[in-house]
Design a protein around this motif. Structure first.
Motif, PDB file in Angstrom:
ATOM      1  N   ARG A   2       0.849  -1.188   0.000  1.00 49.18           N
ATOM      2  CA  ARG A   2       0.000   0.000   0.000  1.00 49.18           C
ATOM      3  C   ARG A   2       0.886   1.240   0.000  1.00 49.18           C
ATOM      4  N   GLN A   3       0.310   2.315  -0.494  1.00 51.24           N
ATOM      5  CA  GLN A   3       1.036   3.575  -0.526  1.00 51.24           C
ATOM      6  C   GLN A   3       0.337   4.544   0.404  1.00 51.24           C
ATOM      7  N   LEU A   4       1.114   5.373   1.090  1.00 52.84           N
ATOM      8  CA  LEU A   4       0.582   6.259   2.112  1.00 52.84           C
ATOM      9  C   LEU A   4       1.242   7.628   1.998  1.00 52.84           C
ATOM     10  N   THR A   5       0.446   8.670   2.093  1.00 55.73           N
ATOM     11  CA  THR A   5       0.970  10.030   2.147  1.00 55.73           C
ATOM     12  C   THR A   5       0.746  10.544   3.558  1.00 55.73           C
ATOM     13  N   VAL A   6       1.806  11.068   4.169  1.00 60.35           N
ATOM     14  CA  VAL A   6       1.728  11.494   5.565  1.00 60.35           C
ATOM     15  C   VAL A   6       2.251  12.919   5.685  1.00 60.35           C
ATOM     16  N   THR A   7       1.543  13.728   6.449  1.00 60.24           N
ATOM     17  CA  THR A   7       2.020  15.072   6.767  1.00 60.24           C
ATOM     18  C   THR A   7       2.360  15.089   8.249  1.00 60.24           C
ATOM     19  N   ILE A   8       3.610  15.435   8.554  1.00 59.57           N
ATOM     20  CA  ILE A   8       4.064  15.426   9.947  1.00 59.57           C
ATOM     21  C   ILE A   8       4.739  16.754  10.273  1.00 59.57           C
ATOM     22  N   PRO A   9       4.801  17.110  11.553  1.00 58.85           N
ATOM     23  CA  PRO A   9       5.500  18.333  11.947  1.00 58.85           C
ATOM     24  C   PRO A   9       6.994  18.229  11.633  1.00 58.85           C
ATOM     25  N   ASP A  10       7.608  19.348  11.303  1.00 61.32           N
ATOM     26  CA  ASP A  10       9.030  19.368  10.958  1.00 61.32           C
ATOM     27  C   ASP A  10       9.906  18.784  12.067  1.00 61.32           C
ATOM     28  N   ASP A  11       9.571  19.074  13.320  1.00 62.13           N
ATOM     29  CA  ASP A  11      10.421  18.611  14.419  1.00 62.13           C
ATOM     30  C   ASP A  11      10.319  17.101  14.668  1.00 62.13           C
ATOM     31  N   PHE A  12       9.363  16.431  14.047  1.00 63.68           N
ATOM     32  CA  PHE A  12       9.215  14.985  14.197  1.00 63.68           C
ATOM     33  C   PHE A  12       9.748  14.233  12.982  1.00 63.68           C
ATOM     34  N   TYR A  13      10.135  14.945  11.954  1.00 67.11           N
ATOM     35  CA  TYR A  13      10.537  14.356  10.682  1.00 67.11           C
ATOM     36  C   TYR A  13      11.668  13.328  10.824  1.00 67.11           C
ATOM     37  N   GLU A  14      12.767  13.724  11.436  1.00 72.34           N
ATOM     38  CA  GLU A  14      13.937  12.826  11.549  1.00 72.34           C
ATOM     39  C   GLU A  14      13.583  11.540  12.282  1.00 72.34           C
ATOM     40  N   THR A  15      12.814  11.634  13.359  1.00 71.09           N
ATOM     41  CA  THR A  15      12.403  10.446  14.110  1.00 71.09           C
ATOM     42  C   THR A  15      11.551   9.543  13.242  1.00 71.09           C
ATOM     43  N   PHE A  16      10.623  10.135  12.540  1.00 74.47           N
ATOM     44  CA  PHE A  16       9.720   9.383  11.673  1.00 74.47           C
ATOM     45  C   PHE A  16      10.494   8.635  10.583  1.00 74.47           C
ATOM     46  N   ILE A  17      11.377   9.335   9.907  1.00 70.96           N
ATOM     47  CA  ILE A  17      12.158   8.742   8.822  1.00 70.96           C
ATOM     48  C   ILE A  17      13.081   7.645   9.354  1.00 70.96           C
ATOM     49  N   SER A  18      13.739   7.897  10.468  1.00 71.49           N
ATOM     50  CA  SER A  18      14.659   6.889  11.003  1.00 71.49           C
ATOM     51  C   SER A  18      13.921   5.605  11.386  1.00 71.49           C
ATOM     52  N   PHE A  19      12.704   5.724  11.850  1.00 69.68           N
ATOM     53  CA  PHE A  19      11.915   4.541  12.176  1.00 69.68           C
ATOM     54  C   PHE A  19      11.598   3.734  10.913  1.00 69.68           C
ATOM     55  N   PHE A  20      11.117   4.382   9.882  1.00 71.90           N
ATOM     56  CA  PHE A  20      10.685   3.678   8.680  1.00 71.90           C
ATOM     57  C   PHE A  20      11.832   3.178   7.810  1.00 71.90           C
ATOM     58  N   LYS A  21      13.020   3.725   7.967  1.00 73.31           N
ATOM     59  CA  LYS A  21      14.170   3.233   7.200  1.00 73.31           C
ATOM     60  C   LYS A  21      14.501   1.789   7.558  1.00 73.31           C
ATOM     61  N   HIS A  22      14.124   1.355   8.740  1.00 69.83           N
ATOM     62  CA  HIS A  22      14.448   0.001   9.205  1.00 69.83           C
ATOM     63  C   HIS A  22      13.353  -1.017   8.900  1.00 69.83           C
ATOM     64  N   VAL A  23      12.251  -0.600   8.344  1.00 72.08           N
ATOM     65  CA  VAL A  23      11.166  -1.519   7.999  1.00 72.08           C
ATOM     66  C   VAL A  23      11.473  -2.125   6.631  1.00 72.08           C
ATOM     67  N   PRO A  24      11.474  -3.467   6.530  1.00 74.28           N
ATOM     68  CA  PRO A  24      11.799  -4.100   5.240  1.00 74.28           C
ATOM     69  C   PRO A  24      10.811  -3.693   4.135  1.00 74.28           C
ATOM     70  N   ASP A  25      11.319  -3.561   2.945  1.00 78.84           N
ATOM     71  CA  ASP A  25      10.533  -3.260   1.735  1.00 78.84           C
ATOM     72  C   ASP A  25       9.828  -1.910   1.765  1.00 78.84           C
ATOM     73  N   VAL A  26      10.290  -0.999   2.605  1.00 78.77           N
ATOM     74  CA  VAL A  26       9.710   0.347   2.631  1.00 78.77           C
ATOM     75  C   VAL A  26      10.564   1.248   1.752  1.00 78.77           C
ATOM     76  N   SER A  27       9.907   2.008   0.915  1.00 80.90           N
ATOM     77  CA  SER A  27      10.601   2.973   0.080  1.00 80.90           C
ATOM     78  C   SER A  27      10.124   4.356   0.485  1.00 80.90           C
ATOM     79  N   ILE A  28      11.066   5.257   0.713  1.00 82.73           N
ATOM     80  CA  ILE A  28      10.723   6.619   1.146  1.00 82.73           C
ATOM     81  C   ILE A  28      11.005   7.565  -0.009  1.00 82.73           C
ATOM     82  N   ASP A  29       9.954   8.214  -0.488  1.00 86.34           N
ATOM     83  CA  ASP A  29      10.073   9.170  -1.582  1.00 86.34           C
ATOM     84  C   ASP A  29       9.718  10.541  -1.027  1.00 86.34           C
TER      85      ASP A  29
END
Length: 73
Positions: A2-29
């Motif tokens: 599935r594809q998901l579009t998420v809007t998050i606060p700027d100060d939470f961005y790094e935490t959010f990205i670092s979490f999802f980088k470790h999930v298998p088969d996740v692509s971050i665009d």
């Protein structure tokens, strides 16, 4: 998948990205081509806050002024 579009606060961005980088088969665009810089957002909000009703003109008046400016010969 599935594809998901998420809007998050700027100060939470790094935490959010670092979490999802470790999930298998996740692509971050990261779509930043249409992103408005924070400084510009703040400038517009400041102008809106300080605007007075007498500074506004109608859309019809705006069209007239633009036409007068660009249709000069």
């Amino acid at each position: 998948m599935r594809q998901l579009t998420v809007t998050i606060p700027d100060d939470f961005y790094e935490t959010f990205i670092s979490f999802f980088k470790h999930v298998p088969d996740v692509s971050i665009d990261e779509n930043v081509e249409n992103e408005i810089p924070l400084w510009q957002q703040e400038m517009v909000l400041d102008r809106m806050k300080n605007a007075k009703p007498e500074d506004f003109i109608s859309w019809e008046e705006s069209k007239k002024r633009l036409n007068a400016k660009w249709n000069k010969k």
